[in-house]
Scaffold this motif. Structure first.
Motif, PDB file in Angstrom:
ATOM      1  N   THR A   9       0.907  -1.631   0.378  1.00 57.44           N
ATOM      2  CA  THR A   9       0.399  -0.009  -0.274  1.00 57.44           C
ATOM      3  C   THR A   9       0.953   1.268  -0.316  1.00 57.44           C
ATOM      4  O   THR A   9       1.875   1.134   0.354  1.00 57.44           O
ATOM      5  CB  THR A   9      -0.862   0.078   1.170  1.00 57.44           C
ATOM      6  N   VAL A  10       0.132   2.482  -0.295  1.00 55.76           N
ATOM      7  CA  VAL A  10       0.935   3.778  -0.096  1.00 55.76           C
ATOM      8  C   VAL A  10       0.694   4.209   0.886  1.00 55.76           C
ATOM      9  O   VAL A  10       2.160   5.022   1.091  1.00 55.76           O
ATOM     10  CB  VAL A  10       0.284   4.704  -1.071  1.00 55.76           C
ATOM     11  N   ALA A  11       0.553   3.573   1.993  1.00 60.05           N
ATOM     12  CA  ALA A  11       0.869   3.882   3.461  1.00 60.05           C
ATOM     13  C   ALA A  11       1.912   3.101   3.979  1.00 60.05           C
ATOM     14  O   ALA A  11       2.495   4.098   4.512  1.00 60.05           O
ATOM     15  CB  ALA A  11      -0.552   4.057   3.581  1.00 60.05           C
ATOM     16  N   ILE A  38      18.474  14.301  18.290  1.00 63.68           N
ATOM     17  CA  ILE A  38      17.198  13.100  19.199  1.00 63.68           C
ATOM     18  C   ILE A  38      16.280  13.418  19.281  1.00 63.68           C
ATOM     19  O   ILE A  38      15.525  12.938  18.451  1.00 63.68           O
ATOM     20  CB  ILE A  38      18.008  13.049  20.418  1.00 63.68           C
ATOM     21  N   VAL A  39      15.737  14.576  19.487  1.00 65.52           N
ATOM     22  CA  VAL A  39      14.489  15.544  18.613  1.00 65.52           C
ATOM     23  C   VAL A  39      13.985  15.083  17.738  1.00 65.52           C
ATOM     24  O   VAL A  39      12.940  15.018  17.270  1.00 65.52           O
ATOM     25  CB  VAL A  39      14.511  16.791  20.023  1.00 65.52           C
ATOM     26  N   GLY A  40      15.287  16.017  16.999  1.00 64.78           N
ATOM     27  CA  GLY A  40      14.296  15.628  15.445  1.00 64.78           C
ATOM     28  C   GLY A  40      13.766  14.333  14.915  1.00 64.78           C
ATOM     29  O   GLY A  40      12.636  14.202  13.945  1.00 64.78           O
ATOM     30  N   GLY A  41      15.144  13.716  15.507  1.00 65.12           N
ATOM     31  CA  GLY A  41      14.704  12.187  14.472  1.00 65.12           C
ATOM     32  C   GLY A  41      13.347  11.813  15.539  1.00 65.12           C
ATOM     33  O   GLY A  41      12.899  10.744  14.817  1.00 65.12           O
ATOM     34  N   SER A  42      13.178  11.751  16.720  1.00 63.33           N
ATOM     35  CA  SER A  42      11.978  11.281  16.979  1.00 63.33           C
ATOM     36  C   SER A  42      11.105  11.858  16.314  1.00 63.33           C
ATOM     37  O   SER A  42       9.544  11.345  16.240  1.00 63.33           O
ATOM     38  CB  SER A  42      11.704  11.833  18.775  1.00 63.33           C
ATOM     39  N   GLY A  43      11.310  13.083  16.621  1.00 64.23           N
ATOM     40  CA  GLY A  43       9.800  13.788  15.327  1.00 64.23           C
ATOM     41  C   GLY A  43       9.393  13.394  14.872  1.00 64.23           C
ATOM     42  O   GLY A  43       8.145  13.208  13.922  1.00 64.23           O
ATOM     43  N   ILE A  44      10.383  13.116  13.898  1.00 63.01           N
ATOM     44  CA  ILE A  44       9.971  12.226  12.703  1.00 63.01           C
ATOM     45  C   ILE A  44       9.523  11.294  12.433  1.00 63.01           C
ATOM     46  O   ILE A  44       8.453  10.633  11.821  1.00 63.01           O
ATOM     47  CB  ILE A  44      11.414  12.518  11.512  1.00 63.01           C
ATOM     48  N   LEU A  45      10.024  10.691  13.264  1.00 57.42           N
ATOM     49  CA  LEU A  45       9.509   9.125  13.711  1.00 57.42           C
ATOM     50  C   LEU A  45       7.630   9.434  14.107  1.00 57.42           C
ATOM     51  O   LEU A  45       7.229   7.991  13.637  1.00 57.42           O
ATOM     52  CB  LEU A  45      10.309   8.211  14.296  1.00 57.42           C
ATOM     53  N   LEU A  50       1.570   9.691  11.863  1.00 59.07           N
ATOM     54  CA  LEU A  50       0.442  10.614  11.371  1.00 59.07           C
ATOM     55  C   LEU A  50       0.466   9.522  10.294  1.00 59.07           C
ATOM     56  O   LEU A  50      -0.813  10.306   9.839  1.00 59.07           O
ATOM     57  CB  LEU A  50       0.877  11.852  12.418  1.00 59.07           C
ATOM     58  N   VAL A  51       1.432  10.190   9.502  1.00 65.86           N
ATOM     59  CA  VAL A  51       1.279  10.121   7.853  1.00 65.86           C
ATOM     60  C   VAL A  51       0.665   8.886   7.848  1.00 65.86           C
ATOM     61  O   VAL A  51      -0.362   9.123   6.739  1.00 65.86           O
ATOM     62  CB  VAL A  51       2.787  10.608   7.504  1.00 65.86           C
ATOM     63  N   THR A  52       1.206   8.042   7.662  1.00 64.35           N
ATOM     64  CA  THR A  52       0.818   6.241   7.490  1.00 64.35           C
ATOM     65  C   THR A  52      -0.952   6.230   7.965  1.00 64.35           C
ATOM     66  O   THR A  52      -1.765   5.904   7.600  1.00 64.35           O
ATOM     67  CB  THR A  52       1.695   5.624   8.396  1.00 64.35           C
ATOM     68  N   TRP A  53      -1.175   7.333   9.411  1.00 66.16           N
ATOM     69  CA  TRP A  53      -2.717   6.671   9.624  1.00 66.16           C
ATOM     70  C   TRP A  53      -3.301   7.936   8.885  1.00 66.16           C
ATOM     71  O   TRP A  53      -4.390   7.008   8.671  1.00 66.16           O
ATOM     72  CB  TRP A  53      -2.637   7.841  11.558  1.00 66.16           C
ATOM     73  N   ALA A  54      -2.930   8.796   8.240  1.00 65.65           N
ATOM     74  CA  ALA A  54      -4.054   9.810   7.980  1.00 65.65           C
ATOM     75  C   ALA A  54      -3.585   8.866   6.147  1.00 65.65           C
ATOM     76  O   ALA A  54      -5.294   9.006   5.747  1.00 65.65           O
ATOM     77  CB  ALA A  54      -3.074  10.948   7.596  1.00 65.65           C
ATOM     78  N   LEU A  55      -3.430   7.855   5.674  1.00 69.89           N
ATOM     79  CA  LEU A  55      -2.566   7.627   4.722  1.00 69.89           C
ATOM     80  C   LEU A  55      -3.788   7.092   4.372  1.00 69.89           C
ATOM     81  O   LEU A  55      -4.281   6.531   3.596  1.00 69.89           O
ATOM     82  CB  LEU A  55      -1.869   7.625   3.546  1.00 69.89           C
ATOM     83  N   HIS A  56      -4.292   5.716   5.506  1.00 71.97           N
ATOM     84  CA  HIS A  56      -5.152   4.658   5.913  1.00 71.97           C
ATOM     85  C   HIS A  56      -6.541   5.107   6.002  1.00 71.97           C
ATOM     86  O   HIS A  56      -7.135   5.125   5.187  1.00 71.97           O
ATOM     87  CB  HIS A  56      -4.814   3.726   6.822  1.00 71.97           C
ATOM     88  N   LEU A  57      -6.469   6.387   6.556  1.00 68.90           N
ATOM     89  CA  LEU A  57      -8.055   7.030   7.086  1.00 68.90           C
ATOM     90  C   LEU A  57      -8.230   7.752   5.618  1.00 68.90           C
ATOM     91  O   LEU A  57      -9.952   7.434   5.117  1.00 68.90           O
ATOM     92  CB  LEU A  57      -8.129   7.719   8.133  1.00 68.90           C
ATOM     93  N   THR A  58      -7.981   7.901   4.784  1.00 66.07           N
ATOM     94  CA  THR A  58      -7.643   8.367   3.189  1.00 66.07           C
ATOM     95  C   THR A  58      -8.392   7.284   2.258  1.00 66.07           C
ATOM     96  O   THR A  58      -8.555   8.056   1.131  1.00 66.07           O
ATOM     97  CB  THR A  58      -6.897   9.338   2.548  1.00 66.07           C
ATOM     98  N   GLY A  59      -7.821   5.735   2.527  1.00 68.27           N
ATOM     99  CA  GLY A  59      -7.583   5.117   1.660  1.00 68.27           C
ATOM    100  C   GLY A  59      -6.999   4.282   0.573  1.00 68.27           C
ATOM    101  O   GLY A  59      -6.859   3.600  -0.015  1.00 68.27           O
TER     102      GLY A  59
END
Length: 123
Positions: A9-11, A38-45, A50-59
């Motif tokens: 899947t794209v997500a 460390i903070v930046g990497g944690s933020g990206i993770l 959140l991006v995966t979840w949003a893509l899942h919710l949009t199909g």
């Protein structure tokens, strides 16, 4: 393709790519002892989740379980995502998911909401 319907899947691929970058930044931050990395990497993770979840919710993800083989291609869109998936915790967190009419009426009764007029009319 594998006999299992995972990661097609794209997500899934987008989330994995972002998480890989985040893990790399976080690892570099640990190696060079940099709080900013460390903070930046944690933020990206966190963003990858959140991006995966949003893509899942949009199909652009898939429902739990195995889809028909014809829907295993990478760009296959899940048209049932808008209503939510029955056994999907991501959909439940978003307030989606299928409720049966018995569960819905039980929840309405507990919440003190009146039943719809159509139900009283026997329709």
């Amino acid at each position: 393709m594998s006999q299992y319907d995972e990661g097609h899947t794209v997500a899934g691929w987008t989330g994995t790519g972002i998480a890989t970058v985040g893990a790399g930044v976080l690892g570099a931050g640990i190696c060079v002892v940099s709080a900013a990395l460390i903070v930046g990497g944690s933020g990206i993770l966190a963003a990858s989740v959140l991006v995966t979840w949003a893509l899942h919710l949009t199909g652009w993800g898939k429902p739990p379980g195995v889809r028909p083989r014809a829907q295993w291609r990478m760009g296959a869109r899940d048209l049932t995502a808008r209503d939510g998936h029955a056994d999907c915790w991501g959909c439940r967190l978003a307030g989606r998911g299928r409720r049966t009419s018995a569960v819905a009426s039980e929840v309405d009764a507990v919440a003190g909401r009146p039943e719809p007029v159509a139900a009283e009319a026997g329709r």
